[in-house]
Design a protein around this motif. Structure first.
Motif, PDB file in Angstrom:
ATOM      1  N   GLY A 127      28.752  31.048  29.509  1.00  0.00           N
ATOM      2  CA  GLY A 127      29.319  32.115  30.340  1.00  0.00           C
ATOM      3  C   GLY A 127      29.380  31.711  31.802  1.00  0.00           C
ATOM      4  O   GLY A 127      30.381  31.956  32.487  1.00  0.00           O
ATOM      5  N   TYR A 128      28.325  31.076  32.282  1.00  0.00           N
ATOM      6  CA  TYR A 128      28.308  30.615  33.677  1.00  0.00           C
ATOM      7  C   TYR A 128      29.409  29.583  33.917  1.00  0.00           C
ATOM      8  O   TYR A 128      30.110  29.629  34.926  1.00  0.00           O
ATOM      9  N   ALA A 129      29.568  28.650  32.963  1.00  0.00           N
ATOM     10  CA  ALA A 129      30.611  27.625  33.113  1.00  0.00           C
ATOM     11  C   ALA A 129      31.992  28.264  33.131  1.00  0.00           C
ATOM     12  O   ALA A 129      32.857  27.865  33.929  1.00  0.00           O
ATOM     13  N   LEU A 130      32.236  29.254  32.280  1.00  0.00           N
ATOM     14  CA  LEU A 130      33.538  29.929  32.280  1.00  0.00           C
ATOM     15  C   LEU A 130      33.791  30.668  33.592  1.00  0.00           C
ATOM     16  O   LEU A 130      34.911  30.660  34.113  1.00  0.00           O
ATOM     17  N   VAL A 131      32.751  31.330  34.118  1.00  0.00           N
ATOM     18  CA  VAL A 131      32.919  32.044  35.388  1.00  0.00           C
ATOM     19  C   VAL A 131      33.249  31.053  36.508  1.00  0.00           C
ATOM     20  O   VAL A 131      34.160  31.271  37.308  1.00  0.00           O
ATOM     21  N   GLU A 132      32.513  29.940  36.560  1.00  0.00           N
ATOM     22  CA  GLU A 132      32.778  28.944  37.604  1.00  0.00           C
ATOM     23  C   GLU A 132      34.163  28.322  37.437  1.00  0.00           C
ATOM     24  O   GLU A 132      34.866  28.091  38.398  1.00  0.00           O
ATOM     25  N   TRP A 133      34.560  28.046  36.207  1.00  0.00           N
ATOM     26  CA  TRP A 133      35.887  27.489  35.968  1.00  0.00           C
ATOM     27  C   TRP A 133      36.961  28.487  36.377  1.00  0.00           C
ATOM     28  O   TRP A 133      37.966  28.127  36.960  1.00  0.00           O
ATOM     29  N   GLY A 134      36.706  29.768  36.087  1.00  0.00           N
ATOM     30  CA  GLY A 134      37.659  30.799  36.488  1.00  0.00           C
ATOM     31  C   GLY A 134      37.781  30.902  37.998  1.00  0.00           C
ATOM     32  O   GLY A 134      38.865  31.123  38.529  1.00  0.00           O
ATOM     33  N   LYS A 135      36.670  30.718  38.709  1.00  0.00           N
ATOM     34  CA  LYS A 135      36.727  30.762  40.173  1.00  0.00           C
ATOM     35  C   LYS A 135      37.529  29.601  40.729  1.00  0.00           C
ATOM     36  O   LYS A 135      38.329  29.771  41.636  1.00  0.00           O
ATOM     37  N   THR A 136      37.320  28.397  40.170  1.00  0.00           N
ATOM     38  CA  THR A 136      38.038  27.239  40.716  1.00  0.00           C
ATOM     39  C   THR A 136      39.510  27.282  40.361  1.00  0.00           C
ATOM     40  O   THR A 136      40.340  26.878  41.154  1.00  0.00           O
ATOM     41  N   THR A 137      39.858  27.784  39.171  1.00  0.00           N
ATOM     42  CA  THR A 137      41.282  27.855  38.842  1.00  0.00           C
ATOM     43  C   THR A 137      41.943  29.014  39.562  1.00  0.00           C
ATOM     44  O   THR A 137      43.139  28.967  39.841  1.00  0.00           O
ATOM     45  N   ALA A 138      41.200  30.060  39.897  1.00  0.00           N
ATOM     46  CA  ALA A 138      41.774  31.180  40.633  1.00  0.00           C
ATOM     47  C   ALA A 138      42.133  30.760  42.052  1.00  0.00           C
ATOM     48  O   ALA A 138      42.999  31.365  42.677  1.00  0.00           O
ATOM     49  N   ASP A 139      41.479  29.720  42.574  1.00  0.00           N
ATOM     50  CA  ASP A 139      41.803  29.247  43.914  1.00  0.00           C
ATOM     51  C   ASP A 139      43.216  28.681  43.986  1.00  0.00           C
ATOM     52  O   ASP A 139      43.830  28.656  45.048  1.00  0.00           O
ATOM     53  N   HIS A 140      43.742  28.238  42.836  1.00  0.00           N
ATOM     54  CA  HIS A 140      45.085  27.662  42.831  1.00  0.00           C
ATOM     55  C   HIS A 140      46.169  28.735  42.889  1.00  0.00           C
ATOM     56  O   HIS A 140      47.309  28.451  43.220  1.00  0.00           O
ATOM     57  N   TYR A 141      45.818  29.944  42.522  1.00  0.00           N
ATOM     58  CA  TYR A 141      46.795  31.022  42.483  1.00  0.00           C
ATOM     59  C   TYR A 141      46.488  31.993  43.607  1.00  0.00           C
ATOM     60  O   TYR A 141      45.409  32.551  43.697  1.00  0.00           O
ATOM     61  N   ASP A 142      47.476  32.210  44.459  1.00  0.00           N
ATOM     62  CA  ASP A 142      47.242  33.130  45.569  1.00  0.00           C
ATOM     63  C   ASP A 142      47.704  34.538  45.242  1.00  0.00           C
ATOM     64  O   ASP A 142      47.516  35.450  46.031  1.00  0.00           O
TER      65      ASP A 142
END
Length: 184
Positions: free
Chosen positions: A56-71
């Motif tokens: 779950g932590y890895a998914l949350v962190e991955w979601g944060k880093t991929t969300a940075d690509h989308y404004d």
């Protein structure tokens, strides 16, 4: 010293006491097995919990880093941008007359001169002259097959210049020098 065993205690021979001791041993055995089962289940549950929390932590962190690509400003397909060679900075430009400048390949020889071979020497049943002739034939075939512009840019036919050169080399090689057989 004597080899005789000491007399057992009189209570150890009592049948009531023996039944009680056996029953108590079974109770202790069952209690220990129950505790071991409980500990094993607790260990498995803790391991599963750690894996789930880590995932779950890895998914949350991955979601944060991929969300940075989308404004959030773009919806649908992303806009495609193309670059032309004029957009390149000066250090990215290549002089096509000398494309290998400032690279490790700048010191290499051009064409077949870049292929270095050892000095011909007598090898097995072949004389040094035969080895030299074979090396020259191989170099000519490499030149024709990989470095000749006619070979690289045209479809080979029996009348094309590259095929005539190859046929001339192979016919000269087969008719001009005798072949030696390996000893058996």
């Amino acid at each position: 010293m004597t080899d005789e065993l000491p007399e057992p205690h009189p209570e150890l021979r009592d049948p009531d006491w023996q039944r009680h001791a056996e029953k108590e041993a079974w109770v202790d055995y069952r209690r220990d097995r129950r505790r071991a089962r409980r500990a094993r289940r607790l260990t498995i549950a803790a391991a599963v919990l750690v894996v789930l929390v880590g995932g779950g932590y890895a998914l949350v962190e991955w979601g944060k880093t991929t969300a940075d690509h989308y404004d959030g400003a773009s919806t649908g397909a992303a806009a495609v941008t193309t670059t032309t060679p004029t957009d390149l900075p000066d250090f990215g430009r290549v002089d096509l007359s000398r494309p290998f400048d400032n690279t490790p390949a700048q010191n290499w020889a051009e064409g077949i001169a870049g292929l270095s071979t050892p000095a011909p020497a007598k090898t097995g049943a072949f004389s040094a002259q035969q080895v030299s002739s074979a090396i020259d034939s191989v170099k000519q075939l490499i030149t024709l097959g990989f470095l000749d512009r006619d070979t690289l840019e045209t479809t080979p036919t029996s009348t094309s210049p590259c095929c005539r050169k190859t046929c001339a080399i192979s016919s000269r090689r087969t008719s001009g020098t005798p072949t030696a057989r390996r000893p058996t």
